[in-house]
Design a protein around this motif. Structure first.
Motif, PDB file in Angstrom:
ATOM      1  N   THR A   1       0.817  -1.712  -0.204  1.00  0.00           N
ATOM      2  CA  THR A   1       0.366   0.138  -0.245  1.00  0.00           C
ATOM      3  C   THR A   1       1.085   1.079  -0.012  1.00  0.00           C
ATOM      4  OG1 THR A   1      -1.567  -1.196   1.086  1.00  0.00           O
ATOM      5  CG2 THR A   1      -1.876   1.385   1.381  1.00  0.00           C
ATOM      6  N   ALA A   2       1.742   1.139   0.767  1.00  0.00           N
ATOM      7  CA  ALA A   2       2.926   2.380   1.307  1.00  0.00           C
ATOM      8  C   ALA A   2       3.492   2.751  -0.424  1.00  0.00           C
ATOM      9  CB  ALA A   2       3.662   2.064   2.065  1.00  0.00           C
TER      10      ALA A   2
ATOM     11  N   ASN B   1       5.827   4.289  10.492  1.00  0.00           N
ATOM     12  CA  ASN B   1       5.757   4.378   9.403  1.00  0.00           C
ATOM     13  C   ASN B   1       7.499   4.149   8.343  1.00  0.00           C
ATOM     14  OD1 ASN B   1       7.321   6.396  10.327  1.00  0.00           O
ATOM     15  ND2 ASN B   1       6.541   8.423   8.875  1.00  0.00           N
ATOM     16  N   VAL B   2       8.468   3.985   8.981  1.00  0.00           N
ATOM     17  CA  VAL B   2       9.376   3.084   8.760  1.00  0.00           C
ATOM     18  C   VAL B   2       9.867   1.505   7.962  1.00  0.00           C
ATOM     19  CG1 VAL B   2      10.266   1.991  10.155  1.00  0.00           C
ATOM     20  CG2 VAL B   2      12.003   2.759   9.144  1.00  0.00           C
TER      21      VAL B   2
ATOM     22  N   PHE C   1      -2.037  -0.618  14.474  1.00  0.00           N
ATOM     23  CA  PHE C   1      -2.983  -1.833  13.509  1.00  0.00           C
ATOM     24  C   PHE C   1      -4.210  -1.774  13.156  1.00  0.00           C
ATOM     25  CE2 PHE C   1       1.390  -3.140  15.595  1.00  0.00           C
ATOM     26  CZ  PHE C   1       1.724  -4.397  14.379  1.00  0.00           C
ATOM     27  N   ALA C   2      -3.905  -1.900  11.550  1.00  0.00           N
ATOM     28  CA  ALA C   2      -5.990  -2.193  11.366  1.00  0.00           C
ATOM     29  C   ALA C   2      -6.390  -3.484  11.884  1.00  0.00           C
ATOM     30  CB  ALA C   2      -5.658  -1.357   9.804  1.00  0.00           C
ATOM     31  N   ALA C   3      -5.783  -4.503  11.613  1.00  0.00           N
ATOM     32  CA  ALA C   3      -6.087  -5.949  11.837  1.00  0.00           C
ATOM     33  C   ALA C   3      -5.478  -7.009  13.674  1.00  0.00           C
ATOM     34  CB  ALA C   3      -5.163  -6.585  11.214  1.00  0.00           C
TER      35      ALA C   3
ATOM     36  N   GLY D   1      -6.692  22.933   1.145  1.00  0.00           N
ATOM     37  CA  GLY D   1      -5.968  22.979   3.275  1.00  0.00           C
ATOM     38  C   GLY D   1      -5.338  22.191   3.226  1.00  0.00           C
ATOM     39  N   ALA D   2      -4.806  21.251   4.356  1.00  0.00           N
ATOM     40  CA  ALA D   2      -4.537  20.382   5.244  1.00  0.00           C
ATOM     41  C   ALA D   2      -5.538  19.517   4.229  1.00  0.00           C
ATOM     42  CB  ALA D   2      -4.343  20.633   6.597  1.00  0.00           C
ATOM     43  N   VAL D   3      -5.043  17.863   4.071  1.00  0.00           N
ATOM     44  CA  VAL D   3      -5.571  16.827   4.031  1.00  0.00           C
ATOM     45  C   VAL D   3      -4.727  15.786   4.164  1.00  0.00           C
ATOM     46  CG1 VAL D   3      -5.386  14.582   2.008  1.00  0.00           C
ATOM     47  CG2 VAL D   3      -6.220  17.089   1.736  1.00  0.00           C
ATOM     48  N   THR D   4      -5.662  14.823   4.944  1.00  0.00           N
ATOM     49  CA  THR D   4      -4.934  13.526   5.883  1.00  0.00           C
ATOM     50  C   THR D   4      -5.126  12.164   5.817  1.00  0.00           C
ATOM     51  OG1 THR D   4      -4.644  15.095   7.858  1.00  0.00           O
ATOM     52  CG2 THR D   4      -4.751  12.643   7.815  1.00  0.00           C
ATOM     53  N   LEU D   5      -4.721  11.090   5.063  1.00  0.00           N
ATOM     54  CA  LEU D   5      -4.590  10.219   5.320  1.00  0.00           C
ATOM     55  C   LEU D   5      -4.402   9.167   6.177  1.00  0.00           C
ATOM     56  CD1 LEU D   5      -3.867   9.697   0.975  1.00  0.00           C
ATOM     57  CD2 LEU D   5      -6.027   9.818   2.630  1.00  0.00           C
ATOM     58  N   ALA D   6      -4.592   9.040   7.243  1.00  0.00           N
ATOM     59  CA  ALA D   6      -3.875   7.742   8.125  1.00  0.00           C
ATOM     60  C   ALA D   6      -3.536   6.641   7.945  1.00  0.00           C
ATOM     61  CB  ALA D   6      -4.886   8.088   9.221  1.00  0.00           C
ATOM     62  N   LEU D   7      -2.370   6.378   7.881  1.00  0.00           N
ATOM     63  CA  LEU D   7      -2.074   4.872   7.574  1.00  0.00           C
ATOM     64  C   LEU D   7      -1.388   3.596   8.861  1.00  0.00           C
ATOM     65  CD1 LEU D   7       0.574   6.726   5.263  1.00  0.00           C
ATOM     66  CD2 LEU D   7      -1.953   5.721   4.545  1.00  0.00           C
ATOM     67  N   PRO D   8      -2.402   2.304   9.150  1.00  0.00           N
ATOM     68  CA  PRO D   8      -2.134   1.476   9.801  1.00  0.00           C
ATOM     69  C   PRO D   8      -0.486   1.007   9.205  1.00  0.00           C
ATOM     70  CG  PRO D   8      -4.526   1.992   9.439  1.00  0.00           C
ATOM     71  CD  PRO D   8      -4.365   2.910   7.958  1.00  0.00           C
ATOM     72  N   GLN D   9      -0.048   1.127  10.473  1.00  0.00           N
ATOM     73  CA  GLN D   9       0.864   0.399   9.762  1.00  0.00           C
ATOM     74  C   GLN D   9       1.067  -1.346   9.042  1.00  0.00           C
ATOM     75  OE1 GLN D   9       3.750  -0.614  13.161  1.00  0.00           O
ATOM     76  NE2 GLN D   9       2.976  -0.293  14.867  1.00  0.00           N
TER      77      GLN D   9
END
Length: 632
Positions: free
Chosen positions: A16-17, A50-51, A128-130, A188-196
């Protein structure tokens, strides 16, 4: 392409990243036939959130997505915002952080971007999403909801927010994110929160997702009926005034504004975001408006029977908290691409792109011009104001410590049309709005929508990346410097030749002055040791900000007098490496200070108190507040 049982034709397997980074590298904007990359680079600080996801993807696609290493998450957003503003909102940067404190450090920068209507893409890691590890390191546990994380703090300060909990959900989320970033009304600011875990999860992506996309930034034309009504209002006005806001710059409408002013003779005042819409020496330019404005602009505002707002949000400083526009018959005409702003002050609306609207209005007013006497009056007032600016800038004794306004005067002698001056907070925005002589459309860069301390240095880096070769100055007070100097390291690392001017006045000078006028007695605003009575009135703190900047890798030039300051600024301007000019200013501009505020600002004062200063301040407040009005 022939498919396999494992992977259908036309699909590519990526995490996904990786998919997100590849997608971002293929996004472009186009306006007026000019195309440019939308996401010019990504800033990042890496942690466990995120690493292994975005971090690994940036390594994988390093040739497609440039990367900048940051030191502070908030500062990375400021750098991206500076880049976006200098790019006319047609390009920006992305910012990635880990979960937890890295993510929450984005909130202030996101608020600044959204308040100022400037695009920035935020990619914070998420838990974690899961939920295989629950709670994970740095996870916020909310007893009443299992789907809340610290990233939800970004919802109210984002124009679009999504949490990508499945790889396939990235496709609509990413497309919507690009739509919002490139929409002049919504941006403006747009945020996509990304579960690791989702960042690292593989998926078979449609190849079409990675095809180059061009997002057209439209110039919305005015409605013919609104245009005709607007022209009628202008023709009927005897004392019209244009208030130029940031929308003039965002739309690249400076030439159109100048053409309207030349054709009609209508004077132009500017907000903080709009300053520079006309050159300072244009006959129609009367300077800043509002509490930090000039005498000519505010006198025109008090007498105006029609205020033509172009791309302005009408903040309390601009309107002097509802007390500036005094004429009983005053009306407002608002040219704005955003209906939300166009309807403010109960104004007649001209909803359109600023440049398209100004060009159309100029055509409608082809045979109209204000009375000659009106033009002569405001031009005479402007000439007298320039004499006051000269007096504030002048240093009769060049071998003494300069005042803050004399620092601006010395810089005024050094710069030309190419220079860009950046500031955001403290007493400098007021002095700059009143006194600075903007020589080009993009020279004046004062972030006053959020007036965020710590903006200047990272924003200067972003601006320098967007405008290579132009001298970029960050004007920083000691309070702001102590809050956020860390991106000096980034400037040194990247060899970005920003010029940082540190003004040391031993405290929060702006709030100190305000405190004195509202009964606060300058409490808690000085950077001094405690005296025997427990107050901060002892000797100044022995803080050496120049030594600090040098320790971060900056070349530092110390200037003790006006003469030395002039030499230091010239040397810094010619430097090809990051350079800092350090100057200790007089704590009070009693000799050559700026003219006082030309309009009131509503800061409520204690309604009851025993101390004389507060009682007197309340009496003054009550006198002013009676003039406040709602324009209906």
């Amino acid at each position: 392409m022939t498919g396999t049982p494992e992977r259908p034709a036309g699909r590519v397997r990526l995490t996904t990243a990786q998919a997100l980074v590849r997608f971002l590298a293929g996004q472009f904007t186009e306006r007026d036939g000019v195309r440019q990359r939308l996401i010019g680079a990504t800033w990042g600080i890496f942690g466990h959130g995120n690493v292994a996801g975005i971090g690994q993807a940036l390594v994988e696609y390093a040739e497609e997505m440039p990367f900048h290493q940051g030191r502070n998450e908030q500062a990375m957003v400021h750098a991206a915002v500076g880049y976006a503003r200098q790019s006319g909102r047609l390009a920006t940067h992305a910012v990635t952080t880990s979960i937890g404190p890295g993510a929450t450090n984005l909130v202030t920068g996101a608020a600044l971007a959204t308040v100022n209507r400037l695009p920035v893409l935020l990619l914070p890691g998420d838990t974690f999403a899961a939920r295989p590890a629950d709670p994970v390191l740095q996870q916020l546990e909310v007893p009443y909801a299992g789907d809340v994380s610290v990233n939800d703090c970004l919802r109210p300060v984002s124009r679009y927010f999504d949490r990508v909990t499945r790889p396939e959900a990235l496709i609509p989320a990413a497309l919507t994110a690009m739509r919002v970033l490139t929409d002049p009304v919504e941006t403006g600011a747009v945020t996509l929160a990304l579960p690791q875990d989702v960042q690292a999860e593989a998926y078979d992506w449609p190849e079409e997702f990675f095809a180059e996309r061009v997002w057209t930034v439209r110039r919305a034309a005015p409605d013919p009926r609104e245009l005709a009504e607007a022209a009628d209002l202008v023709r009927a006005a005897r004392r019209p005034l244009i208030v130029a806001g940031g929308g003039v710059h965002h739309s690249a409408a400076e030439d159109a504004l100048r053409a309207l002013a030349d054709a009609t003779g209508i004077p132009v005042a500017s907000t903080q975001a709009g300053k520079g819409a006309l050159r300072f020496d244009h006959p129609a330019d009367v300077g800043g408006i509002g509490h930090t404005g000039t005498a000519p602009a505010n006198e025109l505002a008090r007498a105006a029977d029609l205020v033509i707002g172009v791309g302005t949000r009408y903040t309390d400083f601009t309107t002097a908290s509802g007390t500036l526009f005094e004429a009983p018959d005053v009306r407002f005409l608002n040219l704005n691409v955003a209906p939300f702003d166009g309807h403010k002050m109960a104004g007649a609306t001209l909803i359109a792109d600023a440049r398209a609207g100004l060009e159309a209005l100029t055509r409608e007013l082809a045979d109209h011009r204000v009375e000659p006497g009106f033009s002569l009056d405001y031009r005479g007032d402007k000439a007298r104001w320039e004499q006051r600016v000269d007096a504030a800038f002048l240093a009769d004794e060049p071998d003494v410590r300069p005042s803050q306004t004399q620092v601006l005067g010395a810089l005024d002698e050094v710069v030309d049309d190419a220079d860009i001056v950046i500031n955001a907070a403290g007493s400098l925005p007021g002095d700059l709005h009143k006194l600075w002589r903007a020589r080009s459309a993009r020279q004046y860069h004062v972030e006053y929508g959020y007036s965020c301390m710590g903006y200047e240095i990272p924003a200067a880096i972003g601006v320098a990346l967007a405008a290579p070769g132009r001298p970029v100055w960050a004007l920083v007070g000691d309070g702001t410097y102590l809050m956020n100097p860390t991106e000096l390291v980034t400037a040194v690392q990247e060899d970005i030749p920003v010029k940082v001017v540190i003004l040391q006045n031993h405290g929060y000078a702006s709030i100190s002055g305000l405190s004195a006028t509202v009964g606060g007695e300058r409490f808690g605003t000085a950077y001094r040791f405690r005296a025997q009575d427990g107050t901060y009135t002892g000797a100044p703190l022995p803080v050496d900000l120049a030594a600090n900047a040098a320790s971060l890798g900056m070349r530092v030039i110390r200037a003790k007098t006006v003469r030395e300051l002039r030499e230091a600024l010239r040397e810094a301007r010619g430097a090809d490496r990051p350079t800092c000019v350090y100057v200790e200013t007089e704590t009070a501009d009693t000799v050559s200070g700026p003219p006082p505020a030309q309009a009131w600002w509503d800061v409520p004062v204690a309604e009851t108190a025993t101390r004389v200063s507060a009682v007197e301040a309340r009496e003054e407040y009550d006198r002013h507040v009676t003039a406040r009005r709602r324009h209906l």
